[in-house]
Design a protein around this motif. Structure first.
Motif, PDB file in Angstrom:
ATOM      1  N   UNK A  36      -5.644   9.012   3.440  1.00 10.30           N
ATOM      2  CA  UNK A  36      -4.568   8.108   3.044  1.00 10.30           C
ATOM      3  C   UNK A  36      -5.032   6.668   2.976  1.00 10.30           C
ATOM      4  N   UNK A  37      -5.817   6.238   3.969  1.00 13.26           N
ATOM      5  CA  UNK A  37      -6.340   4.870   3.968  1.00 13.26           C
ATOM      6  C   UNK A  37      -7.308   4.667   2.802  1.00 13.26           C
ATOM      7  N   UNK A  38      -8.161   5.669   2.559  1.00  8.98           N
ATOM      8  CA  UNK A  38      -9.134   5.550   1.478  1.00  8.98           C
ATOM      9  C   UNK A  38      -8.495   5.454   0.101  1.00  8.98           C
ATOM     10  N   UNK A  39      -7.448   6.235  -0.124  1.00  4.93           N
ATOM     11  CA  UNK A  39      -6.796   6.235  -1.431  1.00  4.93           C
ATOM     12  C   UNK A  39      -5.870   5.040  -1.636  1.00  4.93           C
ATOM     13  N   UNK A  40      -5.473   4.399  -0.540  1.00 11.88           N
ATOM     14  CA  UNK A  40      -4.345   3.473  -0.562  1.00 11.88           C
ATOM     15  C   UNK A  40      -4.440   2.382  -1.618  1.00 11.88           C
ATOM     16  N   UNK A  41      -5.508   1.613  -1.602  1.00  9.56           N
ATOM     17  CA  UNK A  41      -5.535   0.392  -2.420  1.00  9.56           C
ATOM     18  C   UNK A  41      -6.256   0.556  -3.747  1.00  9.56           C
ATOM     19  N   UNK A  42      -6.648   1.775  -4.104  1.00 14.97           N
ATOM     20  CA  UNK A  42      -7.424   1.959  -5.332  1.00 14.97           C
ATOM     21  C   UNK A  42      -6.614   1.575  -6.570  1.00 14.97           C
ATOM     22  N   UNK A  43      -5.360   1.996  -6.637  1.00 21.40           N
ATOM     23  CA  UNK A  43      -4.563   1.731  -7.845  1.00 21.40           C
ATOM     24  C   UNK A  43      -4.398   0.230  -8.098  1.00 21.40           C
ATOM     25  N   UNK A  44      -3.840  -0.547  -7.151  1.00 22.39           N
ATOM     26  CA  UNK A  44      -3.681  -1.981  -7.436  1.00 22.39           C
ATOM     27  C   UNK A  44      -5.010  -2.715  -7.570  1.00 22.39           C
ATOM     28  N   UNK A  45      -6.022  -2.302  -6.803  1.00 19.39           N
ATOM     29  CA  UNK A  45      -7.317  -2.974  -6.899  1.00 19.39           C
ATOM     30  C   UNK A  45      -7.963  -2.715  -8.254  1.00 19.39           C
TER      31      UNK A  45
END
Length: 406
Positions: free
Chosen positions: A328-337
């Motif tokens: 969950x932490x790994x996937x979290x910011x990929x979209x907005x980043x």
């Protein structure tokens, strides 16, 4: 976030209600994604031409209607149709929210983009906790869930009070109605803002450059097309992973590990809770780290978590908790980043946003369908195998994309 995540913890109840198996019920995600695909395409066209605030209000209203109607369907095809309708409005929301954020803050939108997507993660975390008191108790084992009892205490109190008054509400219908009411309230707030500011007209907000200076690569049509194609593929795998794992991890815990629905719901909440925490952490990190560094760190963490699930889960079931939180932490910011990464190399408009949002929609549509088939016919561990493959492919696509941009 609430609307995206609520089918996951309620999937087994919807499966019982429509008398389907895992392969069939996973097609709900495909149906919603078909609508999401069309909504993204229409949103990319309209958000460059008409007032974004009014369109967001309308799409929220349609989302509320679809969410309220979904749990009352006992016919599977009708349920798929309702979720496809909901997907259209959510495609508008996804495209429009990202575009509006970029139009307001321009190339300085990194922290604001992360904050907006954090709220998505927060809603996705709350959804399983909201649904849990209303789940049916069939096919459950006698596993004790003392930790879950503490977390869901207030939700149970509300559930008992409401169900004693509205005896006709059964199972998960009330959870969907609560979410629909909240979405409707937000829709009215957008409409009120639109009307009070005198901006309820067919005029789009123009792109705003915040004045933050980045070294932007000079655009050429060929470069722009190549980057958009790679972003399309990148988001196909990323969103496919996010939606498939979030939607099927509860079914995996119940069907493969023999856990209770309550334990499966808690695993689902751990995924979305760590997802929300990761996006919250990304807000300050986006001010001191470049998008490239953040994406690489996210992908490495994702691959590490999935490798742990593939290699060690059969011998140690506790790994599901640890690796789910890490994933969950790994996937979290990929979209907005990824969006802020693209903004450093080209101007991101409604149409270009629609390109990689459509890739997201196709990933959300096809990967759950393939995974559901293999889950039902080859075994639940295929969920982990496919997620691992998608993570490696995402890393490969990003390396190609970064080399091209550099």
């Amino acid at each position: 976030g609430l609307c995206i995540a609520i089918p996951g913890p309620t999937l087994l109840d919807l499966q019982e209600q429509t008398n389907t198996d895992t392969e069939q019920i996973s097609r709900l995600f495909t149906g919603r994604s078909v609508g999401y695909l069309f909504g993204s395409l229409m949103g990319g066209f309209l958000f460059d031409r008409v007032n974004q605030t009014c369109l967001l209000s309308l799409s929220l209203l349609l989302t509320a209607i679809g969410t309220a109607a979904a749990p009352w369907c006992t016919n599977f095809l009708f349920l798929v149709g309702i979720l496809a309708f909901q997907g259209i409005s959510m495609g508008f929301l996804d495209t429009g929210g990202n575009v509006l954020c970029l139009y307001i803050w321009g190339r300085g939108s990194g922290p604001y983009m992360q904050a907006m997507h954090f709220v998505f993660g927060l809603g996705a975390f709350v959804a399983p906790l909201l649904a849990e008191p209303f789940l049916s108790r069939t096919n459950s084992t006698n596993i004790t869930d003392s930790t879950l009892d503490m977390i869901r205490f207030k939700f149970k109190q509300v559930a008992r009070t409401v169900t004693s008054v509205f005896s006709s509400f059964t199972k998960v219908q009330f959870a969907y109605l609560v979410i629909a009411a909240f979405v409707l309230m937000v829709s009215l707030m957008f409409m009120l803002h639109c009307c009070c500011c005198g901006r309820c007209s067919c005029v789009a907000v123009k792109y705003h450059d915040s004045g933050v200076n980045y070294k932007i690569k000079k655009e050429s049509p060929g470069f722009r097309v190549q980057i958009l194609i790679l972003l399309f593929v990148f988001y196909f795998f990323y969103v496919g992973m996010e939606v498939t794992y979030g939607g099927l991890v509860m079914s995996f815990a119940v069907n493969y590990l023999g856990w209770s629905k309550s334990s499966g719901t808690l695993v689902n909440s751990v995924f979305w809770g760590s997802f929300a925490a990761g996006r919250l952490l990304a807000i300050p990190l986006s001010k001191c780290l470049t998008p490239a560094v953040m994406i690489v760190a996210d992908l490495v963490l994702t691959i590490f978590a999935l490798a742990g699930l593939v290699i060690m889960l059969n011998t140690n079931h506790i790994m599901l908790w640890f690796c789910t939180a890490t994933l969950g932490i790994g996937l979290a910011s990929i979209f907005p980043t990824g969006i802020t990464w693209a903004e450093r190399y080209m101007q991101v408009t409604g149409k270009s946003t629609a390109v990689f949002v459509v890739g997201s929609a196709l990933g959300e549509m096809l990967l759950p369908l393939v995974t559901g088939f293999l889950f039902q016919n080859k075994g639940p561990m295929w969920l982990m195998y496919l997620m691992m493959g998608c993570a490696f492919l995402s890393m490969i696509v990003y390396i190609i994309m970064q080399n091209l941009a550099s």
